[in-house]
Design an enzyme around this catalytic site. Sequence first.
Site, PDB file in Angstrom:
ATOM      1  N   SER A  46      15.705  52.304  11.841  1.00 16.20           N
ATOM      2  CA  SER A  46      15.920  53.109  12.567  1.00 16.20           C
ATOM      3  C   SER A  46      17.224  53.214  13.429  1.00 16.20           C
ATOM      4  O   SER A  46      18.040  52.099  13.666  1.00 16.20           O
ATOM      5  CB  SER A  46      14.933  53.099  13.983  1.00 16.20           C
ATOM      6  OG  SER A  46      15.171  54.089  14.852  1.00 16.20           O
ATOM      7  N   GLY A  47      18.015  54.453  13.460  1.00 14.44           N
ATOM      8  CA  GLY A  47      19.310  54.612  13.749  1.00 14.44           C
ATOM      9  C   GLY A  47      20.525  54.133  12.630  1.00 14.44           C
ATOM     10  O   GLY A  47      21.633  54.156  13.188  1.00 14.44           O
ATOM     11  N   GLY A  49      21.234  56.209  10.267  1.00 17.11           N
ATOM     12  CA  GLY A  49      22.027  57.444   9.723  1.00 17.11           C
ATOM     13  C   GLY A  49      21.319  58.134   8.819  1.00 17.11           C
ATOM     14  O   GLY A  49      21.935  59.173   8.250  1.00 17.11           O
ATOM     15  N   THR A  51      18.651  60.502   8.894  1.00 11.66           N
ATOM     16  CA  THR A  51      18.595  61.696   9.108  1.00 11.66           C
ATOM     17  C   THR A  51      20.047  62.651   9.307  1.00 11.66           C
ATOM     18  O   THR A  51      20.165  63.691   8.676  1.00 11.66           O
ATOM     19  CB  THR A  51      17.664  61.892  10.438  1.00 11.66           C
ATOM     20  OG1 THR A  51      16.458  61.316  10.333  1.00 11.66           O
ATOM     21  CG2 THR A  51      17.671  63.504  10.946  1.00 11.66           C
ATOM     22  N   SER A 118      10.407  53.579   6.060  1.00 10.98           N
ATOM     23  CA  SER A 118       9.768  53.421   4.861  1.00 10.98           C
ATOM     24  C   SER A 118      10.093  51.891   4.486  1.00 10.98           C
ATOM     25  O   SER A 118      10.693  51.440   3.621  1.00 10.98           O
ATOM     26  CB  SER A 118      10.003  54.245   3.395  1.00 10.98           C
ATOM     27  OG  SER A 118      11.427  54.440   3.355  1.00 10.98           O
TER      28      SER A 118
END
Length: 610
Positions: A46-47, A49, A51, A118
């Site tokens: 998470s975080g 990059g 997206t 994932s």
Amino acid sequence: MAFLPNGQLATNVTFQTQHVSRAKRGQVLGQRGGFRGCTVWFTGLSGAGKTTISFALEEYLVSQGIPTYSLDGDNVRHGLNKNLGFTQEDREENIRRISEVAKLFADGGIVCLTSFISPFKRDRDLARSLHEQAGLPFFECFVDTPLDVCEQRDVKGLYKKARAGQIKGFTGIDQQYESPDAPEIQLYAGNKSIDECVQEVVSLLQKNGVVPESAVNIVKELFVPESGLEHAKAEIVDLPTMEITKLDTQWVQVLSEGWATPLTGFMREREYLQSQHFGCLLDGGVTNQSIPIVLPVHTADKDRLEGSSAFALSYEGKRIAILRTPEFYEHRKEERCSRQFGTSNAGQPYVKMIMESGDWLVGGDLEVLERITWNDGLDEYRLTPNELRAKFRALNADAVFAFQLRNPVHNGHALLMTDTRRRLTERGYKKPVLLLHPLGGWTKDDDVPLAWRMKQHQAILDEKVLDPDYTVMAIFPSPMMYAGPTEVQWHAKARMSTGANFYIVGRDPAGMPHPETKQDLYNATHGAKVLTMAPGLTQLEIVPFRVAAYNKTKSAMDFYDPERHDEFMFISGTKMRGMARAGETPPNGFMAPSAWKIMVEYYKTKAQQS
């Protein structure tokens, strides 16, 4: 099989084969034709990059005419997977559903981008196997950003909550992330820009036949690499040589610096015909190339050089480049001029040069020994596309808007540029940067020379009519052809190579009066209209030139309002030049005083020289 509401499995489900093939679907999907369906699976903490890169890649591919859709983890949990939590079983089901949806997108001919943490290898392997069984390409993309960098970003505050024990089973904190063993690509997004990461993925897709070479945003410079320079210098001494003109040398500079990517040199006949008849290069995808970049040859040189595998190009006695595997073909001058300019009247100055040039054209691969310089005190402003990209990165520009000009800048031009920056800021861009990009190649005799224009532009910056902190001033090396809407496409396409994504177009761009009738050769509005429709320019957003005039009430340049017509005074370029020649002072607020002084000085110097 399928689940029924009562939890039983449906056994009366048969897979149906569709009538429309992937090849047929690919013919009608997107602007480039061909089946490109695949899935790029972004995975990482998470975080990391995922997206951000996925959305930027989607924007880039769509701008290149390639159908693309980004499936984001948060977005999917608002709809398709809103009934799933974050237990291990729910996470597995979340990824299974996404894998199936991604496969359907890919089967439909769309480049599907998925951005999900994932964390489990077996889930990602399932996604891969679903695609492989369907014969669809699958690219695992590991966004390898260190945990400490992800925690520093922590836009959603999730790491902070996980560290405080408010979130259980958070990947990277109290749940393991299983890194991919052999991803197709690994992006180090912690120390690379978004644009660099996007282009790495684009290059991967190009190598695997998903994306055509013309969609890869890489500038193709034609300089001899350092490793081969000594050999090329030794070889060029023994090659037959052809002397070229200053105009030809300016085109060598344009080609060598990559402004005409993907051209590898002066056009061979196939490329020339594509440019003349379609305004595009069609091999490897559609690339806008509205004007031919060709090398004219006189019959004596053609007879002497035909049959050579390579020959040298020389300017003012200095061998500057090698042209390899040359191809000679007929220079049909009248047809060329009629198609490019809408006239073959030799009173048009560029048409005149074409008519006086050789009866043959020669194309071939160009190898340029060193950078073209003119030693006129302006070489520091002649930045290549790659140098401009680096400059924009250093400025942290998230949008670049280009302004092409061949005339002095008055406050009406400046108003348009500052207003464009304001509008981009309102759209959410943090640091839009202006590329002030005067044309620096050949211009007709009555245009203000480059050196004087550069002095005038610098005065505009010094007086802060344009903000120097958000402006990059550089010289565009192309000659001017005065070919109207045909040429303005070239001006726009070339700026794309710098990374510009917005282009300001004015009234009657690249226009001039007919040499005999003195009426405009081109409709003044057609240049802007053509740019919004031109193939191969969808990556560039066109900013139309709003009419600015001198507002007598405000004593300033202002956007013209026909309902307040009496408040405005129009000062044409002809009138402006006449005032400068006469040493008159324009109305206060028309042009920065120091910039006007340079205009007056130029015309005074010109009169003395005459």
